[in-house]
Scaffold this motif. Structure first.
Motif, PDB file in Angstrom:
ATOM      1  N   GLY A 150       9.868 -23.263 -31.154  1.00 22.21           N
ATOM      2  CA  GLY A 150       9.377 -23.018 -29.812  1.00 22.21           C
ATOM      3  C   GLY A 150       7.863 -22.952 -29.703  1.00 22.21           C
ATOM      4  O   GLY A 150       7.316 -22.859 -28.617  1.00 22.21           O
ATOM      5  N   ARG A 151       7.184 -23.016 -30.832  1.00 24.92           N
ATOM      6  CA  ARG A 151       5.715 -22.996 -30.824  1.00 24.92           C
ATOM      7  C   ARG A 151       5.201 -24.428 -30.745  1.00 24.92           C
ATOM      8  O   ARG A 151       5.841 -25.349 -31.226  1.00 24.92           O
ATOM      9  CB  ARG A 151       5.194 -22.319 -32.077  1.00 24.92           C
ATOM     10  CG  ARG A 151       5.660 -20.864 -32.175  1.00 24.92           C
ATOM     11  CD  ARG A 151       5.102 -20.228 -33.393  1.00 24.92           C
ATOM     12  NE  ARG A 151       3.644 -20.269 -33.258  1.00 24.92           N
ATOM     13  CZ  ARG A 151       2.834 -19.357 -33.740  1.00 24.92           C
ATOM     14  NH1 ARG A 151       3.311 -18.350 -34.402  1.00 24.92           N
ATOM     15  NH2 ARG A 151       1.533 -19.466 -33.574  1.00 24.92           N
ATOM     16  N   PRO A 152       4.029 -24.632 -30.144  1.00 21.65           N
ATOM     17  CA  PRO A 152       3.498 -25.992 -30.042  1.00 21.65           C
ATOM     18  C   PRO A 152       3.094 -26.551 -31.398  1.00 21.65           C
ATOM     19  O   PRO A 152       2.631 -25.829 -32.272  1.00 21.65           O
ATOM     20  CB  PRO A 152       2.279 -25.827 -29.133  1.00 21.65           C
ATOM     21  CG  PRO A 152       1.918 -24.386 -29.179  1.00 21.65           C
ATOM     22  CD  PRO A 152       3.167 -23.633 -29.518  1.00 21.65           C
ATOM     23  N   VAL A 153       3.314 -27.853 -31.550  1.00 20.92           N
ATOM     24  CA  VAL A 153       2.859 -28.584 -32.721  1.00 20.92           C
ATOM     25  C   VAL A 153       1.718 -29.465 -32.243  1.00 20.92           C
ATOM     26  O   VAL A 153       1.906 -30.307 -31.361  1.00 20.92           O
ATOM     27  CB  VAL A 153       3.990 -29.444 -33.333  1.00 20.92           C
ATOM     28  CG1 VAL A 153       3.466 -30.275 -34.484  1.00 20.92           C
ATOM     29  CG2 VAL A 153       5.149 -28.565 -33.760  1.00 20.92           C
ATOM     30  N   ILE A 154       0.533 -29.256 -32.790  1.00 22.99           N
ATOM     31  CA  ILE A 154      -0.662 -29.950 -32.330  1.00 22.99           C
ATOM     32  C   ILE A 154      -1.165 -30.871 -33.430  1.00 22.99           C
ATOM     33  O   ILE A 154      -1.318 -30.461 -34.577  1.00 22.99           O
ATOM     34  CB  ILE A 154      -1.757 -28.932 -31.952  1.00 22.99           C
ATOM     35  CG1 ILE A 154      -1.233 -28.003 -30.857  1.00 22.99           C
ATOM     36  CG2 ILE A 154      -3.031 -29.644 -31.517  1.00 22.99           C
ATOM     37  CD1 ILE A 154      -2.074 -26.780 -30.625  1.00 22.99           C
ATOM     38  N   THR A 155      -1.384 -32.136 -33.066  1.00 25.08           N
ATOM     39  CA  THR A 155      -1.912 -33.121 -33.997  1.00 25.08           C
ATOM     40  C   THR A 155      -3.179 -33.699 -33.389  1.00 25.08           C
ATOM     41  O   THR A 155      -3.170 -34.215 -32.273  1.00 25.08           O
ATOM     42  CB  THR A 155      -0.894 -34.265 -34.232  1.00 25.08           C
ATOM     43  OG1 THR A 155       0.349 -33.699 -34.618  1.00 25.08           O
ATOM     44  CG2 THR A 155      -1.384 -35.219 -35.306  1.00 25.08           C
ATOM     45  N   ASP A 156      -4.295 -33.593 -34.112  1.00 22.80           N
ATOM     46  CA  ASP A 156      -5.569 -34.160 -33.672  1.00 22.80           C
ATOM     47  C   ASP A 156      -5.752 -35.533 -34.288  1.00 22.80           C
ATOM     48  O   ASP A 156      -5.166 -35.854 -35.324  1.00 22.80           O
ATOM     49  CB  ASP A 156      -6.739 -33.269 -34.122  1.00 22.80           C
ATOM     50  CG  ASP A 156      -6.753 -31.936 -33.390  1.00 22.80           C
ATOM     51  OD1 ASP A 156      -6.402 -31.913 -32.208  1.00 22.80           O
ATOM     52  OD2 ASP A 156      -7.129 -30.933 -34.012  1.00 22.80           O
TER      53      ASP A 156
END
Length: 137
Positions: A74-80
């Motif tokens: 449920g937590r965001p997965v962030i990819t830069d």
């Protein structure tokens, strides 16, 4: 009817426009850049004069992109960024208000003729109708 008209590019394309060519994207000269900006400026001016231009912008290079998804917990997965040279992303767009799909296709065909250096990848210009609040999905 409103349409989203999109152009694509890769990180390598943006680097090539800075003069840093690669096997997949030849370096652009100052003359190449001026020709591209003059062409796009003329397209924008014509669309503005015809009343069809709602909005339009070029976008920052893919290296400045961030993808946000939902993780299993449920937590965001962030990819830069940056992303590989072959990953095409949205490079620019127009929101156009045109009387028909034929008219917006005519505009997209003109955009596809933008001058670029020999050997530059050829990306299609993408047209997507924008649904109004009561439109069909």
């Amino acid at each position: 009817m409103k349409y989203l008209v999109m152009i694509q590019g890769t990180q390598a394309d943006y680097e090539a426009m800075r003069g840093e060519g690669s096997a997949n994207a030849p370096a652009w000269s100052e003359k190449d850049l001026q020709a591209m900006f003059a062409f796009m400026g003329a397209v924008n001016n014509d669309l503005s004069e015809s009343g069809e231009l709602v909005d339009g912008n070029g976008l920052a290079e893919p290296a400045q992109t961030r993808f946000v998804g939902a993780g299993k917990d449920g937590r965001p997965v962030i990819t830069d960024g940056p992303y590989s040279e072959t990953k095409e992303l949205l490079a620019g767009y127009w929101v156009l208000d045109c009387e028909s799909l034929d008219r917006v296709t005519e505009i997209a065909a003109r955009v596809a003729l933008c001058p670029v250096p020999e050997g530059t990848p050829d990306y299609p210009v993408i047209i997507r109708p924008i649904l109004d609040s009561g439109g069909d999905v």
